[in-house]
Every structure is written in C-alpha cells, then in structure tokens.
Scaffold this active site. Structure first.
Site, PDB file in Angstrom:
ATOM      1  N   GLY A  52       0.795  -1.225   0.000  1.00  0.00           N
ATOM      2  CA  GLY A  52       0.000   0.000   0.000  1.00  0.00           C
ATOM      3  C   GLY A  52       0.824   1.269   0.000  1.00  0.00           C
ATOM      4  N   CYS A 104     -27.206 -10.268 -15.765  1.00  0.00           N
ATOM      5  CA  CYS A 104     -26.691  -9.964 -17.105  1.00  0.00           C
ATOM      6  C   CYS A 104     -27.707 -10.428 -18.148  1.00  0.00           C
ATOM      7  CB  CYS A 104     -25.351 -10.676 -17.317  1.00  0.00           C
ATOM      8  SG  CYS A 104     -24.758 -10.596 -19.018  1.00  0.00           S
ATOM      9  N   CYS A 106     -25.812 -13.481 -20.239  1.00  0.00           N
ATOM     10  CA  CYS A 106     -25.422 -14.762 -19.652  1.00  0.00           C
ATOM     11  C   CYS A 106     -26.168 -15.052 -18.356  1.00  0.00           C
ATOM     12  CB  CYS A 106     -23.919 -14.817 -19.405  1.00  0.00           C
ATOM     13  SG  CYS A 106     -23.377 -13.887 -17.963  1.00  0.00           S
ATOM     14  N   CYS A 159     -22.616  -8.018 -18.605  1.00  0.00           N
ATOM     15  CA  CYS A 159     -21.350  -8.118 -17.877  1.00  0.00           C
ATOM     16  C   CYS A 159     -20.336  -7.142 -18.476  1.00  0.00           C
ATOM     17  CB  CYS A 159     -20.759  -9.513 -18.004  1.00  0.00           C
ATOM     18  SG  CYS A 159     -21.685 -10.807 -17.194  1.00  0.00           S
ATOM     19  N   CYS A 192     -18.323 -13.191 -19.472  1.00  0.00           N
ATOM     20  CA  CYS A 192     -19.659 -13.318 -20.053  1.00  0.00           C
ATOM     21  C   CYS A 192     -19.648 -14.344 -21.199  1.00  0.00           C
ATOM     22  CB  CYS A 192     -20.134 -11.960 -20.563  1.00  0.00           C
ATOM     23  SG  CYS A 192     -21.895 -11.875 -20.907  1.00  0.00           S
TER      24      CYS A 192
HETATM   25 ZN   LIG Z   1     -22.836 -11.808 -18.789  1.00  0.00          ZN
END
Ligand SMILES: [Zn+2]
Ligand SMILES: Nc1ncnc2c1ncn2[C@@H]1O[C@H](COP(=O)(O)OP(=O)(O)OP(=O)(O)O)[C@@H](O)[C@H]1O
Ligand SMILES: [Mg+2]
Lengths: 287, 256
Positions: free
Chosen positions: A29, A238, A241, A263, A269
């Site tokens: 970090g 989505c 999908c 997606c 996807c």
């Molecule tokens: Zn998708």
C-alpha cells in the site's frame, strides 16, 4: 522486434522498476517513487501500467489486457499489440490462461490464482490529494498514519448525497496501515482486492509512483459504522449470460432508447454463454 | 500545582535577527495569558514556537500531558507533537482561511478533528458538529454550506468550533479578532469569553488590542524587540504599568 530490447525497456530501467516493485511488495500500500520513462504512447494510455508489465514480463508469459472489462477497446488492443511486437509474448483474452493481466478500471470476475500478476493502470495514486494538494503534507500524513481526512471526504459524500456516493476510486486501508487508492475500479471490485491469491501491482506513469499488494493481503474499504461500505452494482442479472453477481455495464441497444445490462467483463460473459448460460436478451431464453 | 505549560528560555532567531529571546513563564490550568506588543515585537514568533509550528533555537516548552505528565514538546517526536496539536491543543489563526478547509462544508470542518482521533459514527459526528455550530452561534441550517459562503465573523466562529470540538486543554490564538469589524469583534469576544469560562479553557492570546486582553486575559506579557519587558496580572499591568514601554503602550498614544 530486433530494434527493441525485450519488452521495449532497457535492462537497467527494468531493474530500477523491479526494485520499486519489490519495495512496494515489502510495504503493501506504500507509494514508491520511480523514475518513469517516456513510452511511445500518451500518459492517459496507462504508461505506468505498461512499464510495470514490461518489468515483470518474461518470454514465457501469456499476456491479457482489459479496459473497463473488455479486451477489444482501442486502448486494450494497442497495449496488447505493443507487447506482441516488443516482447513477442503470447497473448490471450482468457483470464484463466493469462499469467500477466494489465487492467484499467476492473478486476476480472473470475478469481485469480497464485502465480498470476494483475497490473493496474493508475491515473492518480494519492488518495489524500482530493483534500490536501500539498505533496509534502500528504507524505507526512502517510508516514504518521494521519488519515482523518479520508473520512472527511466520505463525510462530505454522505452530507451531500445521503449515502457514500463514491463509486470508483473507493479508498482502502491495507494491512491496517497505509490508505491506498485502488485506481478507478468500481467499488464493486473492492472486496476482490483483499486476500487475493495473485500479485497486484499498481503503476502511475505521469505521477511516477508504484505500489503493490502481495498475495493474501488484508484490504479494508473505509466507511462509517452507521454507513457501512457496500459493494454495490446495478440490481439486474446480465442480459446475455444471466449472471447475478457480476459487474454490469448499461448498453444502449437501439435508437428507440432500448437498454440492457450486460457483464462488463466480456471474457467472463462469453465463457458463461459458451457453457450454456443465457440471459433474457440473447434470444435463447425468453423467460 | 503543576503548570499546564511551562515555557523556559525560548529563543528564536531569523538569521542574525531576533524573533524572540529568552522568554519564560508558567501557565496554570484555567488561566488565560495575553501577549501584547507592537508589530514585529515577536508575539507570533513566540506563539508559533510554543505551538510547535516553529522550532526554537533554544529553550523548552513543557506541557503537562495527560498520559506522561510534563514533557518538553520541543524535543518530543513529531508524531507525538502532531497528535497533541489535534487533541489537547488548538490553534486559532488570525485569518480563518488559514485554519479552515475552504472546500469542505462547515460540518466537515468541525468534524475533522473528531475523525482524526478515530470517531467513525457519521450520525454522532454530525450531531456534535451541529451542537458546536450552535455554541458558536451559527445556524444549524448552514451545516452543509462551505465557509466560502460565510461572513468573516462566521468564518472565525467556525474556526473556533472546529478547534474546540475535541475539548482541547490549551488554546493558542493569534489575533483572533484582528481584521474584523468592531461590532463583529465585540460579539466574537463575548463568545470567546463565554467559552473560556464555561469550558475552563487555558489559553494564550496574542493581540494588538488591549481591549481583548482586558476582557479575556488573567495575566499579561508585554513584548518589545523580541523580549518580554513586563509581565503581571492584566489589571495591574494595564492600570499601573511599570516599564516605560508598557506605559507608552497603554497610554492612548499607542492605542490603535
Ligand atoms: Zn454476462
Ligand atoms: N519568517 C521570518 N523570517 C525572517 N524574519 C521574520 C520572520 N517572521 C518574523 N520575522 C521577524 O521577527 C520579528 C518578530 O516577528 P513576529 O511576526 O513574531 O512579530 P509580531 O509581534 O507577531 O508582529 P505582528 O503584530 O505584526 O504580527 C520581526 O522583526 C519580524 O520581521
Ligand atoms: Mg503576529
């Protein structure tokens, strides 16, 4: 490609960048300054990420580039072809096949595994910049762990919007020590930063900073007790999908204002569709 | 009783030029010390040395800390000193913009110190901010407005609220009423006097204005050319000044 050293940068420069990366991995970090080189592309195109990728790449690597989740944007295509030409490495669009993935604005949906490296392109590495423009002061704040200002930013968000409206660049605390800007990924991706099996490297070219998260690092998104962090996303599956838990982009489908959510991670996807999953809009499933 | 602050031989040079020289005094809990003197006499230099904004070339500034008792803040580590300055100490600047975040709402300005010491409940922080706005006579309806939309007097009151919200034990003020209209000054002075009394604050106030010290300060130091030329109870110094320069200062000749 014989005009270039492997992966464009000369070996001295790569050594310098690798030292910065190793230091970054040793202090998760923490922003490590490095001498950013001119790259044959504009700064907005992820020169920090490109230099980090060049420094970690070996001839055996398989390289993937995603831009907002997609492999086929101009930016992603040009960075991929840059390394095809200068390093001759194999490339892929499949997350699971890639050993080095350079990304802008997303973390792949598919969980990464040990041995993979995820390289982020970072425009502004300093999370405190928003309220404290003086670099001398932000450096001191990091070294003394004076992070009250980060919460002032979130406070302002809630007072203005009624909730924490920050949805990208959502600040995190690493291993209980450094506050870090995760680059402009959606906050939906923040939970994936923590405890990840892969190495995560962040490169800011114009700002000349590198920082890193070694595998399995604790990463906590900042919040308030009464306004806890939420990894929100559009509340839809989505349309292509049917995935319920992936980050979605809203796309316009026709001139009549038709829209659908799909997606943002195109590889994810497509793999789901290839495996037979369907959504409401791809014709196979009208349910 | 242990002094809250014990200033010993504090000296600051700017090159060969004296900022302040060999200043010492003790401040006891609940006391208000005024520092007066003409422009360039070293008041701000001394105040900044005490508050840790400047490092003195010599001397000690011993603060009676909650956890470890008296500690020299000049030699303590920077993190410790910075921690003091956002918990037990407060600093009110002459120009409110030096002490405020102009791009942050009034509520965020007041809440910053709370968040800096670990407050993580939005509702609580906001509640305390609203309470403090009320205490400095700013309408709670202005809580989400930026200080850029406030008058000079309101900005100064906001700066005071922002400083006092964590209940500091020692407040440094550099010309807190400077640059304000006379009527606005009077209201601010009233407010400060009320806060000092109600909270039992200890404070060190630098000012040109003898009316300010008359109203607020228990004790007074008169500075000239970086030196303290006279010190004592406020009323005594103002009513019966001993040093020739103090006599000049309190005479109407030097009143501004
Ligand atoms: Zn998708
Ligand atoms: N940063 C600096 N560099 C050099 N000299 C300085 C600096 N700051 C102050 N001085 C000098 O130190 C002396 C004391 O200055 P200081 O600001 O402490 O006076 P002051 O009593 O606060 O004056 P004023 O009432 O005008 O605010 C003055 O002679 C001033 O010119
Ligand atoms: Mg001054």
């Amino acid at each position: 490609m014989s005009d270039y050293n492997f992966a464009y940068l000369d070996e001295q420069t790569k050594r310098m960048i690798r030292r910065a990366i190793l230091k970054g991995l040793a202090i998760p970090g923490y922003q490590v300054p490095f001498a950013s080189r001119e790259m044959p592309m504009p700064y907005g195109w992820g020169t920090g990420g490109v230099q980090v990728s060049a420094a970690v790449m070996t001839p055996d690597d398989r390289f993937k580039v995603i831009d907002q989740g997609a492999d086929d944007t101009t930016n992603a295509v040009s960075i991929r072809s840059f390394f095809e030409r200068t390093a001759g490495v194999a490339t892929t669009t499949k997350t699971s096949e890639a050993s080095v993935i350079q990304t802008r604005h997303r973390i792949p949906e598919e969980p990464l595994r040990e041995g993979q490296i995820l390289v982020y392109q970072v425009p502004i590495p300093e999370p405190l910049r928003f309220l404290e423009p003086r670099e001398s002061e932000t450096r001191k704040m990091h070294s003394l762990e004076e992070y009250g200002l980060m919460h002032v930013k979130l406070y302002e968000d809630i007072s203005r919007h009624g909730h924490i409206a920050t949805s990208y660049d959502y600040p995190v605390k690493v291993e209980g020590r450094y506050v870090m800007d995760p680059s402009p990924i959606p906050k939906f991706d923040n939970p994936k930063l923590g405890d990840m099996a892969a190495i995560q490297l962040f490169g800011a070219g114009r700002e000349q900073r590198i920082y890193a998260l070694p595998p399995y690092t604790q990463v906590v998104s900042l919040d308030f007790e009464d306004h806890p962090f939420e990894a929100s996303k559009p509340d839809h599956p989505c349309a292509l999908c049917g995935a319920e838990n992936s980050y979605l982009d809203e796309v316009i489908t026709d001139d009549a204002g038709g829209r659908m959510f799909v997606c943002s991670d195109t590889d994810f996807c497509e793999a789901r569709q290839a495996a037979g999953h369907t959504g409401t809009m791809n014709g196979k499933d009208a349910a | 009783m242990t002094p809250l602050l014990s200033v010993q031989g504090v000296t600051k040079f700017y090159g060969h030029h004296i900022g302040c020289k060999n200043v010492g005094f003790d401040l006891y809990p609940g006391e208000v010390m005024g520092i007066v003197g003409e422009s360039g006499s070293g008041k701000s230099t001394l105040l900044n040395c005490m508050a840790g904004h400047l490092t003195p070339d010599a001397g000690a500034v011993v603060f009676n800390t909650r956890s470890d008792g008296p500690r020299d803040t000049v030699t303590m580590s920077e993190p410790e000193r910075r921690m003091l300055s956002r918990t037990d100490w407060a600093f009110v600047h002459q120009h409110a913009r030096d002490g405020l975040r102009m791009g942050v709402s009034a509520g965020g300005n007041v809440g910053e110190r709370l968040m800096a010491v670990g407050d993580r409940h939005y509702g609580d922080i906001r509640g305390k901010a609203a309470d403090w706005l009320g205490r400095v006579e700013i309408d709670a309806g202005r809580i989400d407005d930026r200080p850029t939309t406030f008058s000079g007097g309101m900005q100064q009151r906001l700066q005071i609220a922002r400083n006092l919200v964590t209940g500091p034990r020692l407040v440094f003020m550099d010309e807190p009423t400077g640059g304000l209209d006379v009527s606005v000054q009077a209201r601010l002075l009233d407010l400060l006097r009320g806060l000092v009394r109600d909270m039992g604050l200890s404070a060190i106030i630098v000012t040109h204005d003898l009316a300010v010290v008359r109203l607020l300060a228990d004790r007074l130091m008169v500075m000239k050319d970086g030196h303290v030329v006279e010190a004592g109870l406020t009323d005594q110094v103002l009513d019966d000044p001993q040093h020739a320069y103090s006599q000049l200062l309190v005479s109407s000749v030097l009143q501004v």
